[in-house]
Design a protein around this motif. Sequence first.
Motif, PDB file in Angstrom:
ATOM      1  N   ASP A   1       4.362   8.915  -2.613  1.00  0.00           N
ATOM      2  CA  ASP A   1       3.685   7.227  -2.734  1.00  0.00           C
ATOM      3  C   ASP A   1       4.851   6.275  -3.166  1.00  0.00           C
ATOM      4  OD1 ASP A   1       4.125   7.855  -5.390  1.00  0.00           O
ATOM      5  OD2 ASP A   1       2.715   7.138  -5.353  1.00  0.00           O
ATOM      6  N   GLY A   2       5.779   6.698  -4.012  1.00  0.00           N
ATOM      7  CA  GLY A   2       7.032   5.800  -4.507  1.00  0.00           C
ATOM      8  C   GLY A   2       7.961   5.594  -3.056  1.00  0.00           C
ATOM      9  N   LEU A   3       8.172   6.399  -2.581  1.00  0.00           N
ATOM     10  CA  LEU A   3       9.269   6.926  -1.529  1.00  0.00           C
ATOM     11  C   LEU A   3       9.040   5.934  -0.164  1.00  0.00           C
ATOM     12  CD1 LEU A   3      10.294  10.344  -0.899  1.00  0.00           C
ATOM     13  CD2 LEU A   3      11.146   8.332  -2.623  1.00  0.00           C
ATOM     14  N   MET A   4       7.025   5.816   0.093  1.00  0.00           N
ATOM     15  CA  MET A   4       6.501   5.350   1.045  1.00  0.00           C
ATOM     16  C   MET A   4       6.672   4.067   0.602  1.00  0.00           C
ATOM     17  SD  MET A   4       6.346   7.033   3.306  1.00  0.00           S
ATOM     18  CE  MET A   4       6.851   8.992   3.307  1.00  0.00           C
ATOM     19  N   THR A   5       6.300   3.207  -0.755  1.00  0.00           N
ATOM     20  CA  THR A   5       6.871   1.861  -0.567  1.00  0.00           C
ATOM     21  C   THR A   5       8.191   1.575  -0.592  1.00  0.00           C
ATOM     22  OG1 THR A   5       5.207   2.056  -2.358  1.00  0.00           O
ATOM     23  CG2 THR A   5       6.001   0.756  -2.362  1.00  0.00           C
ATOM     24  N   MET A   6       8.592   2.099  -1.316  1.00  0.00           N
ATOM     25  CA  MET A   6      10.194   1.656  -0.808  1.00  0.00           C
ATOM     26  C   MET A   6      10.487   1.211   0.510  1.00  0.00           C
ATOM     27  SD  MET A   6      12.730   3.941  -3.136  1.00  0.00           S
ATOM     28  CE  MET A   6      14.487   3.793  -2.599  1.00  0.00           C
ATOM     29  N   LEU A   7      10.756   2.631   2.464  1.00  0.00           N
ATOM     30  CA  LEU A   7      10.384   2.157   2.863  1.00  0.00           C
ATOM     31  C   LEU A   7      10.005   0.988   3.615  1.00  0.00           C
ATOM     32  CD1 LEU A   7      11.237   3.958   5.634  1.00  0.00           C
ATOM     33  CD2 LEU A   7       9.311   4.954   5.682  1.00  0.00           C
ATOM     34  N   ALA A   8       8.333   0.731   3.194  1.00  0.00           N
ATOM     35  CA  ALA A   8       7.006  -0.069   3.672  1.00  0.00           C
ATOM     36  C   ALA A   8       7.701  -1.533   2.765  1.00  0.00           C
ATOM     37  CB  ALA A   8       6.383   0.201   3.084  1.00  0.00           C
ATOM     38  N   VAL A   9       9.044  -1.369   2.073  1.00  0.00           N
ATOM     39  CA  VAL A   9       8.839  -3.096   1.485  1.00  0.00           C
ATOM     40  C   VAL A   9      10.729  -3.290   2.233  1.00  0.00           C
ATOM     41  CG1 VAL A   9      10.554  -3.703  -0.326  1.00  0.00           C
ATOM     42  CG2 VAL A   9       8.408  -2.226  -0.868  1.00  0.00           C
ATOM     43  N   HIS A  10      11.182  -2.004   2.602  1.00  0.00           N
ATOM     44  CA  HIS A  10      12.869  -2.315   3.081  1.00  0.00           C
ATOM     45  C   HIS A  10      12.761  -2.939   4.530  1.00  0.00           C
ATOM     46  CE1 HIS A  10      15.676  -0.581   5.727  1.00  0.00           C
ATOM     47  NE2 HIS A  10      16.607  -1.462   4.666  1.00  0.00           N
ATOM     48  N   ASP A  11      11.265  -1.812   5.078  1.00  0.00           N
ATOM     49  CA  ASP A  11      11.558  -2.294   6.793  1.00  0.00           C
ATOM     50  C   ASP A  11      10.182  -3.240   6.841  1.00  0.00           C
ATOM     51  OD1 ASP A  11      12.639  -0.009   7.187  1.00  0.00           O
ATOM     52  OD2 ASP A  11      10.803   1.199   8.124  1.00  0.00           O
ATOM     53  N   HIS A  12       9.318  -3.840   6.757  1.00  0.00           N
ATOM     54  CA  HIS A  12       8.745  -5.373   6.754  1.00  0.00           C
ATOM     55  C   HIS A  12       9.225  -6.123   6.037  1.00  0.00           C
ATOM     56  CE1 HIS A  12       6.258  -1.782   7.796  1.00  0.00           C
ATOM     57  NE2 HIS A  12       6.013  -2.278   8.754  1.00  0.00           N
ATOM     58  N   ALA A  13      10.193  -6.177   4.594  1.00  0.00           N
ATOM     59  CA  ALA A  13       9.930  -7.183   3.619  1.00  0.00           C
ATOM     60  C   ALA A  13      11.894  -7.028   3.946  1.00  0.00           C
ATOM     61  CB  ALA A  13       9.321  -7.058   2.107  1.00  0.00           C
ATOM     62  N   HIS A  14      12.675  -6.720   4.200  1.00  0.00           N
ATOM     63  CA  HIS A  14      14.120  -6.361   4.860  1.00  0.00           C
ATOM     64  C   HIS A  14      14.725  -6.773   2.775  1.00  0.00           C
ATOM     65  CE1 HIS A  14      12.892  -6.576   8.250  1.00  0.00           C
ATOM     66  NE2 HIS A  14      12.463  -7.207   8.568  1.00  0.00           N
ATOM     67  N   ARG A  15      13.898  -5.578   2.239  1.00  0.00           N
ATOM     68  CA  ARG A  15      14.298  -5.877   0.721  1.00  0.00           C
ATOM     69  C   ARG A  15      14.153  -4.833   0.375  1.00  0.00           C
ATOM     70  NH1 ARG A  15      13.163 -10.903  -3.194  1.00  0.00           N
ATOM     71  NH2 ARG A  15      14.569  -8.928  -4.567  1.00  0.00           N
ATOM     72  N   PHE A  16      15.411  -4.129  -0.408  1.00  0.00           N
ATOM     73  CA  PHE A  16      15.285  -2.826  -1.350  1.00  0.00           C
ATOM     74  C   PHE A  16      14.271  -2.979  -2.240  1.00  0.00           C
ATOM     75  CE2 PHE A  16      19.505  -2.957   1.415  1.00  0.00           C
ATOM     76  CZ  PHE A  16      19.247  -1.229   1.619  1.00  0.00           C
ATOM     77  N   LEU A  17      13.158  -1.887  -2.704  1.00  0.00           N
ATOM     78  CA  LEU A  17      12.834  -1.960  -3.201  1.00  0.00           C
ATOM     79  C   LEU A  17      13.714  -1.447  -4.951  1.00  0.00           C
ATOM     80  CD1 LEU A  17      10.027  -2.267  -4.777  1.00  0.00           C
ATOM     81  CD2 LEU A  17       9.768  -0.207  -4.352  1.00  0.00           C
ATOM     82  N   ARG A  18      13.299  -1.146  -5.642  1.00  0.00           N
ATOM     83  CA  ARG A  18      14.584  -0.712  -6.457  1.00  0.00           C
ATOM     84  C   ARG A  18      13.943  -0.288  -7.396  1.00  0.00           C
ATOM     85  NH1 ARG A  18      20.062  -2.212  -6.964  1.00  0.00           N
ATOM     86  NH2 ARG A  18      20.424  -0.511  -8.117  1.00  0.00           N
ATOM     87  N   PRO A  19      13.348   1.348  -7.822  1.00  0.00           N
ATOM     88  CA  PRO A  19      12.076   2.101  -7.870  1.00  0.00           C
ATOM     89  C   PRO A  19      12.551   2.342 -10.047  1.00  0.00           C
ATOM     90  CG  PRO A  19      13.083   3.703  -7.158  1.00  0.00           C
ATOM     91  CD  PRO A  19      13.710   2.368  -6.426  1.00  0.00           C
ATOM     92  N   LEU A  20      11.702   2.108 -10.798  1.00  0.00           N
ATOM     93  CA  LEU A  20      11.870   2.582 -12.134  1.00  0.00           C
ATOM     94  C   LEU A  20      11.358   4.064 -12.458  1.00  0.00           C
ATOM     95  CD1 LEU A  20      11.695  -0.206 -14.425  1.00  0.00           C
ATOM     96  CD2 LEU A  20      13.559   0.771 -13.334  1.00  0.00           C
ATOM     97  N   GLY A  21      12.460   5.335 -12.500  1.00  0.00           N
ATOM     98  CA  GLY A  21      11.742   6.373 -12.497  1.00  0.00           C
ATOM     99  C   GLY A  21      11.490   6.937 -14.082  1.00  0.00           C
ATOM    100  N   ALA A  22      10.895   7.981 -14.198  1.00  0.00           N
ATOM    101  CA  ALA A  22      10.673   8.889 -15.802  1.00  0.00           C
ATOM    102  C   ALA A  22      11.736   9.609 -15.511  1.00  0.00           C
ATOM    103  CB  ALA A  22       9.412   9.917 -15.736  1.00  0.00           C
TER     104      ALA A  22
END
Lengths: 331, 391
Positions: B193-214
Motif C-alpha cells: 500500500d505504501g508503494l501504491m500510494t507513492m505511485l498514485a501521488v507521483h502520477d496524479h499529484a506530480h509530487r514525490f511522497l517521501r515515506p517514513l519506514g520502520a
Amino acid sequence: MGRVVLVTGISRDIGRRFARAAAGDPSIDRVIGVDVVPPRGDIGDVSFVRADIRNPVIAKVIAKEDVDTVVHMSVIATPGSAGGRGTMKELNVIGSMQLLAACQKSTTVDRLVVKSTTTVYGSSPRDPAMFTEDMGPKRLPSSGYAKDVYEIEGYVRGFARRRPDVDVTMIRAANVIGPHVSSPLSNYFRLPVIPRVLGFDPRLQFLHEDDLMRVLTHAATRAVPGTFNVAGDGLLTLAQAVRRLGTPTVAMPRFAVGRLGATMRQARLSDFSPEQLGFLTYGRGVDTTRMRTQLGFEPSYTTAEAFADFCRSVRADAHAPERVREGVVRA
Amino acid sequence: MPDEARSSQEDAVVIPIGTGGRPGRGTGSARPSSAARNLSAARKPAPTPAPKRPRKKPSKPAEPSPAARARVDESTTETSGPAAAPTSTGAPTAGIPVGDWLAALQGAAEEIFGDDWERRAAELMAFARRRLEGDYEVDDYGFDRELTERFFMAALRPIAEKWFRLEVRGLENIPAEGGALVVSNHSGTIPLDGLMTMLAVHDHAHRFLRPLGADLVFQMPVVSSLARKGGATLACVEDAERLLSGGELVGVWPEGFKGIGKPFSERYKLQRFGRGGFVSAALRTGVPIIPLSVVGAEEIYPLVGNMPSLARLLGVPYIPITPFFPWLGPLGMVPLPSKWILEFGEPIRTDAYDAGEAEDPMLIFNVTDQVRETIQHTLFDLLRDRGGVFS
C-alpha cells in the motif's frame, strides 16, 4: 604579537602538513610540533619538540614556550600504526587526558582545538538521515577508534566546564580524503577489488584534506567555541563512489566482509576495523548548518569534488608503473 | 513528374543482402534490369515506399501504425522471393536478410518507445551510461530521483493500473507545494500500500511522497538500499521534521506492523496509532495532515496464520500464512487482484497551534484521534462504495 600554537601528533602526515600550513599563516607567530617520533617529511618553520603527551613533560613544554593555542590532533584511528590496540588506546585516551591536564594547569593557554571525527555518531539502521551536533550515537561504541573518540570528547567537555575562560573548539570532521591521505577508508578505496556488503548502499560524506587544514587553521586563529560537524556538501553512495572510481567490486554478505577484513588485518594488508564495517553497511550523514552559521567556514570542495580529486590520484598511482616504463624506454 | 514516379518505383525494389556473393538485380548497376522494372510495375505503388526507408535512412520511421508495419513485412518478404530464386544455385540458404533484421529492430523500437523512438533510445543509453559511471545525484536521504522515476514507478504502474485497478479520490487535497504529512492506514501483510500510494501521488499529484519506514526496513539487505533510493527514510522525529520543514510531502503509516500484520478477520479495523509522534512533528513544523484511506490492500494477502517462533528466530515481526503461502511456494506470493480505492481526505490544519502546544500531550492525543476517526469512517464509506472485493 601573533599566537603560539602547539600541535600534537606531528609525526603523522596530516599533523605535519597542518603544522606547516599554520606556520605560514600571518596571524600565527610560532608553531611547535610535539610527538614521540620525529616527523619524516619537511616541517619548514615548525620547531619540533620530542615529547610524549602521555607524561607530564608536556606541561613544561606549554609553560616554557608560552603556548596560547593547543591543537590536538594525535588521536589515531587504527592500531596498526601504533603497534596494538592497547598502545593505541593509551596513546589516544591517556595522551588526551595528560594534555588536557596540562592545559588546565597552564595560565597561558586560552584556546584549544580538538580534531574529532563524525565516527563518534556511529552507524546503525536506527540513525537519522543527518546527525546534528546535539545528537549522540544511537548505540554507544563498545570498542576501537569510535570508543576512544567518544571518551576523549567526554574529557574535552569536562575540561571546557572546568576552564570556561578557554575557548574549546571541537571539529567533528567527516572522513578525510585526498591524494595524500592514508586512512582506513582511503586504503579501502585503493584496493584492487573493493569488497562491498551485499544489499546495502551506504551514504558517505567526505572532507577534502585541504579543507581539513583550512578549518583547523580557521579554528586556531578565531575564537569560535563549540562543537561543529565539518563535511563537504552533498553525499555520495558507495555504489556511486566505486563506479566513479572505476574499480571492480565484489558484493558479499556482511559477515563475509567482516571475516575478510579481519583476515586482512591479521595479514597486515589493511586496517579494516569493525566500526568501518558498520559505516560501509549503513553509512552516515551529518548536518553542517552550524559550520556555516556559527563557525563561519565554507569548505572549498563538495563531497563529490573531494572524491573526484582522490580518484585522480588513484588513477595516477595505477598508471605509475606504465609511466616508469615509458621513462625507461625514452631514456 | 513521370520520371520521379518511376525512380521511386525503382528504389522500391528491395534486394536483400546475402545473395551469395553474386550481384543481384539493382546492386551492380545504377539502372535496374527491365525484369526488375516489370516486377515493380506489377506491384501496387502505395506500400512500396515504406520498405526502402528502413534500409537507407533509419533516422525517419515511415509510419508508426502496426498496419503499415505489417505491409512492410509483407512487401519485403515478397520481394525477397524472386531475388532469392536466381541465387539459390550459388548459396542454398542465406538466413534472414539483414534488411529484415533492421526492419524488425526498428519495428521493435517503435513498439517500445513509440513515435520518437530515436530520441527515447538515446535518452535510455545516456541514462545507462550515467548509471554505470556513477554520474547521478542523490539527496541527503539517499533519494535517487532519476532511478525512482524511470525504474521504480515504471515497474509499479502496470501493477497499479492493470492488477489492482487503482482508483484515486480527493486529489485536490494534496497541496501543490510545501510540506504536508500524509497519514494512512496500513494493511496487506507486505507494505504494497505504501508503494501504491507513492505511485498514485507521483502520477496524479506530480509530487514525490517521501515515506517514513520502520528501522527493520533499513536493517534488511537489498530492501534498505532500495528504500533509500526510492525516497524513504527512517521514521524518527528528526527526519520527519527535517523533511517537512524542507517542504516535502511525507507519508507515514502510524499503525506500523500492528496494522500490516493483523489477521484477515480484523480487516479494516484500525489499530492503535503509535504514540502520535507524527502529530507532534506536524504541529512543530505547522504543516497540514492529510488523512488517506486505502481500501483493497487488506485482501491482497489474506493473513490467516502466523509462525511466531520462526519469526522470532529470524528477527522479523511475523511470518505470514495465507491460503496460498507458503503452500504454493513462489506462486503463493502473487497478490490477489482486489479492487483498490485511495481517498485523500480534507487536510487537518495545524498552523493554528503554536509551537509550544506541540508539547501538550492532550492536544496530541486529540489530533491523533481525529485523524484516526476520519480514516476509519472513510474506510467504511469506501467499502460500501466498492461493492465486491474483486469488482
